[in-house]
Motif scaffolding. Structure first.
Motif, PDB file in Angstrom:
ATOM      1  N   GLU A 222      -5.138  -4.625   8.189  1.00 52.01           N
ATOM      2  CA  GLU A 222      -3.768  -4.123   8.218  1.00 52.01           C
ATOM      3  C   GLU A 222      -2.769  -5.232   7.881  1.00 52.01           C
ATOM      4  OE1 GLU A 222      -3.241  -2.394  12.010  1.00 52.01           O
ATOM      5  OE2 GLU A 222      -4.484  -0.613  11.613  1.00 52.01           O
ATOM      6  N   GLN A 223      -3.026  -6.460   8.418  1.00 55.07           N
ATOM      7  CA  GLN A 223      -2.131  -7.577   8.109  1.00 55.07           C
ATOM      8  C   GLN A 223      -2.156  -7.913   6.614  1.00 55.07           C
ATOM      9  OE1 GLN A 223      -3.156 -10.877  10.570  1.00 55.07           O
ATOM     10  NE2 GLN A 223      -2.635  -9.830  12.502  1.00 55.07           N
ATOM     11  N   ILE A 224      -3.349  -7.877   5.999  1.00 51.03           N
ATOM     12  CA  ILE A 224      -3.461  -8.183   4.568  1.00 51.03           C
ATOM     13  C   ILE A 224      -2.715  -7.155   3.745  1.00 51.03           C
ATOM     14  CG2 ILE A 224      -5.102  -8.260   2.640  1.00 51.03           C
ATOM     15  CD1 ILE A 224      -7.094  -9.501   4.716  1.00 51.03           C
ATOM     16  N   GLN A 225      -2.822  -5.881   4.112  1.00 50.94           N
ATOM     17  CA  GLN A 225      -2.135  -4.826   3.371  1.00 50.94           C
ATOM     18  C   GLN A 225      -0.630  -4.998   3.455  1.00 50.94           C
ATOM     19  OE1 GLN A 225      -3.402  -2.540   1.362  1.00 50.94           O
ATOM     20  NE2 GLN A 225      -5.482  -3.374   1.716  1.00 50.94           N
ATOM     21  N   THR A 226      -0.107  -5.282   4.663  1.00 53.86           N
ATOM     22  CA  THR A 226       1.341  -5.487   4.811  1.00 53.86           C
ATOM     23  C   THR A 226       1.809  -6.697   4.011  1.00 53.86           C
ATOM     24  OG1 THR A 226       0.869  -6.729   6.821  1.00 53.86           O
ATOM     25  CG2 THR A 226       1.406  -4.403   7.091  1.00 53.86           C
ATOM     26  N   ALA A 227       1.026  -7.808   4.044  1.00 56.80           N
ATOM     27  CA  ALA A 227       1.402  -9.001   3.283  1.00 56.80           C
ATOM     28  C   ALA A 227       1.403  -8.719   1.785  1.00 56.80           C
ATOM     29  CB  ALA A 227       0.449 -10.146   3.596  1.00 56.80           C
ATOM     30  N   ARG A 228       0.403  -7.941   1.297  1.00 55.37           N
ATOM     31  CA  ARG A 228       0.347  -7.608  -0.134  1.00 55.37           C
ATOM     32  C   ARG A 228       1.550  -6.791  -0.548  1.00 55.37           C
ATOM     33  NH1 ARG A 228      -1.570  -3.595  -3.190  1.00 55.37           N
ATOM     34  NH2 ARG A 228      -2.336  -2.416  -1.413  1.00 55.37           N
ATOM     35  N   ARG A 229       1.929  -5.804   0.292  1.00 50.57           N
ATOM     36  CA  ARG A 229       3.084  -4.976  -0.047  1.00 50.57           C
ATOM     37  C   ARG A 229       4.371  -5.806  -0.076  1.00 50.57           C
ATOM     38  NH1 ARG A 229       0.264  -1.204   3.227  1.00 50.57           N
ATOM     39  NH2 ARG A 229       1.427  -1.854   5.077  1.00 50.57           N
ATOM     40  N   SER A 230       4.515  -6.717   0.933  1.00 45.72           N
ATOM     41  CA  SER A 230       5.724  -7.550   0.959  1.00 45.72           C
ATOM     42  C   SER A 230       5.760  -8.505  -0.245  1.00 45.72           C
ATOM     43  CB  SER A 230       5.772  -8.350   2.266  1.00 45.72           C
ATOM     44  OG  SER A 230       4.673  -9.219   2.337  1.00 45.72           O
ATOM     45  N   TYR A 231       4.591  -9.028  -0.650  1.00 48.35           N
ATOM     46  CA  TYR A 231       4.527  -9.943  -1.799  1.00 48.35           C
ATOM     47  C   TYR A 231       4.891  -9.216  -3.091  1.00 48.35           C
ATOM     48  CZ  TYR A 231       2.624 -13.027  -5.334  1.00 48.35           C
ATOM     49  OH  TYR A 231       2.459 -13.816  -6.445  1.00 48.35           O
ATOM     50  N   SER A 232       4.375  -8.004  -3.257  1.00 52.49           N
ATOM     51  CA  SER A 232       4.697  -7.237  -4.470  1.00 52.49           C
ATOM     52  C   SER A 232       6.187  -6.907  -4.537  1.00 52.49           C
ATOM     53  CB  SER A 232       3.862  -5.964  -4.508  1.00 52.49           C
ATOM     54  OG  SER A 232       4.172  -5.144  -3.388  1.00 52.49           O
ATOM     55  N   GLN A 233       6.792  -6.542  -3.368  1.00 54.68           N
ATOM     56  CA  GLN A 233       8.230  -6.245  -3.351  1.00 54.68           C
ATOM     57  C   GLN A 233       9.043  -7.501  -3.680  1.00 54.68           C
ATOM     58  OE1 GLN A 233       9.029  -4.585   0.480  1.00 54.68           O
ATOM     59  NE2 GLN A 233       7.910  -2.637   0.083  1.00 54.68           N
ATOM     60  N   ALA A 234       8.604  -8.681  -3.176  1.00 52.52           N
ATOM     61  CA  ALA A 234       9.363  -9.917  -3.405  1.00 52.52           C
ATOM     62  C   ALA A 234       9.236 -10.415  -4.848  1.00 52.52           C
ATOM     63  CB  ALA A 234       8.891 -10.994  -2.445  1.00 52.52           C
ATOM     64  N   THR A 235       8.083 -10.161  -5.493  1.00 51.67           N
ATOM     65  CA  THR A 235       7.866 -10.688  -6.845  1.00 51.67           C
ATOM     66  C   THR A 235       8.370  -9.787  -7.944  1.00 51.67           C
ATOM     67  OG1 THR A 235       5.649  -9.728  -6.763  1.00 51.67           O
ATOM     68  CG2 THR A 235       5.879 -12.059  -6.186  1.00 51.67           C
ATOM     69  N   GLU A 236       8.778  -8.550  -7.637  1.00 49.21           N
ATOM     70  CA  GLU A 236       9.298  -7.663  -8.687  1.00 49.21           C
ATOM     71  C   GLU A 236      10.576  -8.242  -9.299  1.00 49.21           C
ATOM     72  OE1 GLU A 236       9.715  -3.825  -7.035  1.00 49.21           O
ATOM     73  OE2 GLU A 236       7.588  -3.290  -7.230  1.00 49.21           O
TER      74      GLU A 236
END
Length: 331
Positions: A222-236
């Motif tokens: 769950e932590q990895i999924q949340t981190a991936r989503r936050s990373y994708s939002q920040a890098t757009e």
């Protein structure tokens, strides 16, 4: 007139040739004389050297013969003196040898007497040694008999002791084997019971740790999924900015290439103007501003001569420096 003029040089040339031939003939004659003179002097020198060698050889032979005679006389005198000294030395040595012979005879007589006395003493010592050896052999044989009797008695006692100890050790070995078998059975039973207990405990621990690991893995996922989503939002946003910068860089590179092509064309035109002659009135006057002054091109040869007279000519260092960037940008 023309024929007389041509004839005069030919006569002068003939005279010059005649003079040159005479000079060459004189030089050849002088060379021949010099060669004859040198040959004569060399032959004379060789004859004189040969005669001087023969004279020196005769003088040396005479000197050697005189030296040989003087040396012969000296050697004869030396031989006579040496023969006299040798006879005196031989007389002295003969007298010394005679004295030594007499001393040797006396020493041999003394040696014979001493040898006889030594032989008598050795015979006496041998008799005493034989008597002493006989006494020692008797004592040794008596000691050997006593030691043999004592050894036999000790041997019998040791054999009896060995038999008793072997029987005792056999009994002890039987008892130890029985005790070992009994202890081995007890240890086997204890080992089997402890092994069963350890197996049960290990299975329980394994099951409990498996449950804990599953729970931890779910939390980490769950932590990895949340981190991936936050990373994708920040890098757009950064991707959009990167694309814009990339397009700007491509536009600037195209502009730089266009400016470089324009610069090459201007350099080629300037070279052609220089080759064809910029001072002709048909070319337009162009002004190229440099770092420390202005070079005017196309104003004619009069402006160039005036500049050379006044000393306002552009230096090579300024000519090597290119025009300012504002000129190429305006072009």
């Amino acid at each position: 007139m023309a024929g007389s003029r041509l004839a005069a040089p030919t006569a002068a040339e003939a005279e010059l040739l005649l003079l040159q031939r005479q000079a060459l003939a004189e030089e050849e004659a002088a060379k021949a004389k010099r060669a004859l003179l040198t040959r004569f002097l060399q032959e004379k020198l060789s004859r004189e050297e040969q005669s001087s060698r023969w004279g020196l050889h005769r003088v040396l032979t005479l000197w050697r013969s005189a030296q040989r005679k003087a040396k012969d006389q000296e050697l004869r005198q030396d031989i006579e003196t040496l023969s006299q000294t040798f006879t005196r030395v031989m007389d002295c040595k003969d007298s010394a040898i005679e004295a030594l012979v007499t001393e040797l005879q006396e020493a041999e007589e003394q040696q014979n007497r001493a040898l006889c006395s030594h032989l008598d003493l050795t015979d006496q010592l041998l008799h005493l040694q034989r008597c002493r050896l006989a006494c020692l052999e008797q004592g040794f044989s008596a000691q050997v008999g006593a030691l043999k009797a004592e050894f036999e008695a000790e041997r019998k006692a040791m054999l009896q002791q060995q038999d008793w100890e072997s029987r005792v050790l056999q009994d002890m070995a039987l008892a130890m084997e029985q005790d070992h078998d009994r202890n081995e059975q007890e240890a086997l039973l204890n080992f089997q019971s402890a092994r069963d207990d350890i197996k049960n405990k290990c299975w329980q621990d394994q099951h409990y740790s498996k449950l804990q690991l599953v729970a931890r893995l779910e939390g980490l996922w769950e932590q990895i999924q949340t981190a991936r989503r936050s990373y994708s939002q920040a890098t757009e946003k950064k991707k959009v900015e990167f694309e814009e910068l990339k397009r700007k860089c491509e536009r600037t590179s195209c502009e730089i290439n266009a400016q470089a092509k324009k610069l090459e064309k201007l350099q080629v035109l300037a070279g052609r103007w220089v080759v064809l002659g910029v001072g002709s009135p048909s070319f337009p006057s162009l002004i190229f501003p440099w770092n420390h002054g202005i070079v005017e091109v196309g104003k004619g040869s009069e402006s160039r001569k005036a500049q050379r007279g006044t000393g306002k000519e552009v230096t090579t260092g300024q000519a090597k420096q290119g025009p300012p960037k504002s000129l190429w940008g305006s072009a």
